[in-house]
Design a protein around this motif. Structure first.
Motif, mmCIF file in Angstrom:
data_model
loop_
_atom_site.group_PDB
_atom_site.id
_atom_site.type_symbol
_atom_site.label_atom_id
_atom_site.label_comp_id
_atom_site.label_asym_id
_atom_site.label_seq_id
_atom_site.Cartn_x
_atom_site.Cartn_y
_atom_site.Cartn_z
ATOM 1 N N ILE A 1 0.820 -1.142 -0.062
ATOM 2 C CA ILE A 1 -0.039 0.155 0.186
ATOM 3 C C ILE A 1 0.912 1.197 0.081
ATOM 4 O O ILE A 1 0.516 2.219 -0.775
ATOM 5 N N LEU A 2 2.016 1.334 0.911
ATOM 6 C CA LEU A 2 2.808 2.430 0.842
ATOM 7 C C LEU A 2 3.946 2.020 -0.340
ATOM 8 O O LEU A 2 4.543 1.281 -0.483
ATOM 9 N N GLN A 3 3.907 3.365 -1.011
ATOM 10 C CA GLN A 3 5.042 3.273 -2.317
ATOM 11 C C GLN A 3 5.691 4.709 -2.332
ATOM 12 O O GLN A 3 5.421 5.533 -1.644
ATOM 13 N N PRO A 4 7.105 4.411 -2.677
ATOM 14 C CA PRO A 4 8.011 5.526 -2.952
ATOM 15 C C PRO A 4 7.643 6.573 -3.868
ATOM 16 O O PRO A 4 7.419 6.341 -4.839
ATOM 17 N N ALA A 5 7.170 7.813 -2.980
ATOM 18 C CA ALA A 5 6.523 8.936 -3.915
ATOM 19 C C ALA A 5 7.591 9.601 -4.608
ATOM 20 O O ALA A 5 7.317 9.957 -6.003
ATOM 21 N N GLU A 6 8.807 9.797 -4.060
ATOM 22 C CA GLU A 6 9.763 10.210 -5.084
ATOM 23 C C GLU A 6 10.124 9.740 -6.298
ATOM 24 O O GLU A 6 10.295 10.491 -7.339
ATOM 25 N N THR A 7 10.039 8.335 -6.308
ATOM 26 C CA THR A 7 10.374 7.801 -7.684
ATOM 27 C C THR A 7 9.289 7.462 -8.649
ATOM 28 O O THR A 7 9.084 7.434 -9.857
ATOM 29 N N LEU A 8 7.941 7.388 -8.223
ATOM 30 C CA LEU A 8 6.885 7.083 -8.711
ATOM 31 C C LEU A 8 5.959 8.136 -9.105
ATOM 32 O O LEU A 8 5.175 8.034 -10.239
ATOM 33 N N TYR B 1 2.494 9.706 -12.815
ATOM 34 C CA TYR B 1 1.175 9.777 -12.819
ATOM 35 C C TYR B 1 0.435 10.985 -13.635
ATOM 36 O O TYR B 1 -0.674 10.912 -14.135
ATOM 37 N N GLY B 2 1.519 12.085 -13.723
ATOM 38 C CA GLY B 2 0.703 13.425 -14.147
ATOM 39 C C GLY B 2 0.238 14.078 -13.185
ATOM 40 O O GLY B 2 0.093 13.940 -11.899
ATOM 41 N N GLU B 3 -0.190 15.489 -13.666
ATOM 42 C CA GLU B 3 -0.550 16.347 -12.612
ATOM 43 C C GLU B 3 -1.624 16.128 -11.923
ATOM 44 O O GLU B 3 -1.967 16.479 -10.686
ATOM 45 N N ASP B 4 -2.933 15.488 -12.474
ATOM 46 C CA ASP B 4 -3.948 15.418 -11.632
ATOM 47 C C ASP B 4 -3.911 14.375 -10.298
ATOM 48 O O ASP B 4 -4.212 14.596 -9.218
ATOM 49 N N ILE B 5 -3.219 13.331 -10.735
ATOM 50 C CA ILE B 5 -3.225 12.304 -9.535
ATOM 51 C C ILE B 5 -1.882 12.775 -8.593
ATOM 52 O O ILE B 5 -2.128 12.717 -7.451
ATOM 53 N N ARG B 6 -1.019 13.435 -9.268
ATOM 54 C CA ARG B 6 -0.011 14.143 -8.473
ATOM 55 C C ARG B 6 -0.630 14.861 -7.220
ATOM 56 O O ARG B 6 -0.169 14.876 -6.033
ATOM 57 N N ASP C 1 -2.691 3.987 -7.706
ATOM 58 C CA ASP C 1 -3.324 3.148 -8.404
ATOM 59 C C ASP C 1 -2.251 1.850 -8.208
ATOM 60 O O ASP C 1 -1.199 1.656 -7.508
ATOM 61 N N PHE C 2 -2.796 0.712 -9.025
ATOM 62 C CA PHE C 2 -1.680 -0.438 -9.011
ATOM 63 C C PHE C 2 -0.736 -0.678 -10.369
ATOM 64 O O PHE C 2 0.282 -1.155 -10.210
ATOM 65 N N THR C 3 -1.045 0.058 -11.324
ATOM 66 C CA THR C 3 -0.421 -0.092 -12.522
ATOM 67 C C THR C 3 1.012 0.204 -12.509
ATOM 68 O O THR C 3 1.753 -0.482 -12.924
ATOM 69 N N VAL C 4 1.219 1.626 -11.821
ATOM 70 C CA VAL C 4 2.604 1.846 -11.658
ATOM 71 C C VAL C 4 3.401 1.044 -10.873
ATOM 72 O O VAL C 4 4.675 0.519 -11.167
ATOM 73 N N PRO C 5 2.871 0.684 -9.590
ATOM 74 C CA PRO C 5 3.820 -0.422 -8.957
ATOM 75 C C PRO C 5 4.141 -1.579 -9.763
ATOM 76 O O PRO C 5 4.946 -2.403 -9.533
ATOM 77 N N VAL C 6 2.963 -2.164 -10.424
ATOM 78 C CA VAL C 6 3.005 -3.371 -11.100
ATOM 79 C C VAL C 6 4.283 -3.360 -12.189
ATOM 80 O O VAL C 6 5.103 -4.311 -12.409
ATOM 81 N N VAL C 7 4.099 -2.160 -13.027
ATOM 82 C CA VAL C 7 5.141 -1.999 -13.929
ATOM 83 C C VAL C 7 6.389 -2.037 -13.446
ATOM 84 O O VAL C 7 7.337 -2.545 -13.852
ATOM 85 N N GLN C 8 6.721 -1.275 -12.327
ATOM 86 C CA GLN C 8 7.734 -1.115 -11.599
ATOM 87 C C GLN C 8 8.368 -2.447 -11.178
ATOM 88 O O GLN C 8 9.606 -2.854 -11.352
ATOM 89 N N MET C 9 7.424 -3.314 -10.604
ATOM 90 C CA MET C 9 7.822 -4.572 -10.169
ATOM 91 C C MET C 9 8.284 -5.411 -11.434
ATOM 92 O O MET C 9 9.355 -6.075 -11.285
ATOM 93 N N TYR D 1 -0.222 1.666 -22.053
ATOM 94 C CA TYR D 1 0.810 2.596 -21.594
ATOM 95 C C TYR D 1 2.376 1.845 -22.035
ATOM 96 O O TYR D 1 3.213 1.691 -21.034
ATOM 97 N N ASP D 2 2.732 1.967 -23.447
ATOM 98 C CA ASP D 2 3.692 1.354 -23.789
ATOM 99 C C ASP D 2 5.005 2.127 -23.172
ATOM 100 O O ASP D 2 6.128 1.590 -22.845
ATOM 101 N N ALA D 3 4.745 3.688 -23.268
ATOM 102 C CA ALA D 3 5.833 4.373 -22.949
ATOM 103 C C ALA D 3 6.436 4.306 -21.299
ATOM 104 O O ALA D 3 7.387 4.574 -20.993
ATOM 105 N N LEU D 4 5.315 3.884 -20.688
ATOM 106 C CA LEU D 4 5.634 3.734 -18.957
ATOM 107 C C LEU D 4 6.785 2.638 -19.004
ATOM 108 O O LEU D 4 7.393 2.862 -18.133
ATOM 109 N N THR D 5 6.407 1.649 -19.448
ATOM 110 C CA THR D 5 7.437 0.417 -19.471
ATOM 111 C C THR D 5 8.818 0.739 -19.808
ATOM 112 O O THR D 5 9.744 0.741 -19.140
#
Ligand SMILES: N[C@@H](Cc1c[nH]c[nH+]1)C(=O)O
Length: 364
Positions: A31-38, A42-47, A66-74, A328-332
């Motif tokens: 549930i807790l994720q590193p904010a500085e790196t991730l 997400y872009g302005e709205d979610i930030r 969300d889950f997508t960014v942590p899942v892609v990171q992993m 979200y190809d560019a995110l990977t």
């Protein structure tokens, strides 16, 4: 109807089991994720809507928005092989305008990392979610952020303008204002004129984090940009036509083909929409009734760069979307680059909201 947490969790477990049955590996990002790196991914709205707190040892932490960014990171940390994942759990987002919207809700998701046939992967995600929602009074909308990005990239104008438009794809009003400004259809702001005329910078105090040489460079860039010829009004008209396009997919595709005669930069992106239509049909989706809206997705996650979709309740405009997702190809690529090499893999996914499904009458 009041939906309990227990009911929501029970439906979430069933939905996740459905994705597992399709070969997805269940994952449970913290549930807790590193904010500085991730957070900047997400872009302005979610930030602006993430709950961020600090931790003396770990730095800024956030409740996962969300889950997508942590899942892609992993996934990228362990290579970039093809894979399918599923997850279920809470995400957290501040609600700034509507107090009745929850700031914590359960999502169940499915993410596909696959190189071979992007159209087939898009269709697979959409069809699985569509099936899981069958029986509920919902309607789907699709779009493609890749078309808008291709138009901006293909404009015959300066990089400064293209970059500004690209950043503001996600803020439709600002995007329109920029188009008007770049085509000379709207006078630019007095403050900007003053900077361009050179009557401001000598006296401007240094505030914020920008240094003098950065400010000088920016002013120089703005001045040289002001010399560039205006964006042709015809281009602006074509973009407006594209943004206004909303029709069942086959009719929308015809229109896109017409527009691509004058906007050749969108040809590859339009071909991807055509391939996706075929793949959706092959998955049993009635594409004749499926809406394609070229502006759809411009107020959602900023990591989308291709297919986008959402499912909403037919008669309940008060409810949030029941499901949404996109490519979200560019995110990977961005997360792969941070790991020090060029690893990347095309990816697409989506989430469902079991709590909203129950409100609409889903049975567990
Ligand atoms: N993470 C997105 C949904 C999604 C999953 N995969 C792709 N998109 C959201 O929370 O809106």
């Amino acid at each position: 109807m009041t939906v309990t947490r227990a009911q929501t969790n029970a439906l979430a477990a069933t939905l996740r089991a459905g994705f597992e049955a399709h070969g997805a590996l269940p994952v449970e990002p913290p549930i807790l994720q590193p904010a500085e790196t991730l957070l900047d991914l997400y872009g302005e709205d979610i930030r602006a809507r993430a709950y961020v707190t600090s931790d003396a040892l770990r730095g800024e932490q956030m409740l996962r928005p969300d889950f997508t960014v942590p899942v892609v990171q992993m996934h990228m940390a362990h290579g970039a092989d093809p894979a399918r994942y599923t997850y279920a759990g809470e995400v957290f987002r501040r609600q700034e305008h509507d107090e009745s919207r929850p700031n914590e809700f359960v999502q169940v998701g499915y993410e596909v990392f696959e190189r071979t046939d992007p159209a087939a992967s898009d269709a697979e995600v959409f069809a699985l979610i569509s099936q899981a929602l069958s029986g509920l009074p919902v309607t789907a909308v699709t779009g493609d952020i890749g078309i808008l990005m291709a138009v901006v990239r293909g404009l015959n104008t300066t990089d400064l303008r293209k970059n500004a438009l690209m950043r503001h794809i996600w803020r439709p009003r600002r995007f329109r204002a920029l188009l008007a400004q770049f085509s000379g259809d709207m006078p630019s702001a007095p403050a900007r004129e003053a900077v361009l005329a050179g009557t401001v910078e000598a006296s401007a105090p240094l505030v914020g984090a920008r240094r003098q040489h950065e400010i000088d460079a920016r002013i120089a860039a703005l001045r040289s940009d002001a010399q560039a010829p205006p964006l042709p009004l015809r281009d602006v008209e074509l973009i407006e036509m594209l943004l206004g396009l909303s029709a069942p997919m086959p009719a929308a595709l015809e229109r896109l083909h017409d527009l691509s005669v004058d906007l050749p930069s969108i040809v590859p992106a339009v071909a991807r929409v055509a391939a996706r239509q075929q793949a959706l049909a092959a998955h049993g989706i009635d594409v004749e009734k499926l809406l394609f809206d070229a502006s759809y997705g411009r107020s959602s996650m900023e990591y989308y760069d291709g297919f986008v979709f959402g499912f909403r309740a037919v008669d309940r405009l008060d409810l949030p979307l029941l499901a949404s997702g996109g490519r979200y190809d560019a995110l990977t690529r961005r997360l792969g680059a941070r790991l020090g090499d060029n690893r990347e893999i095309p990816a697409v996914g989506g989430v469902m909201r079991p709590g909203v499904m129950l409100e609409l009458g889903a049975v567990i």
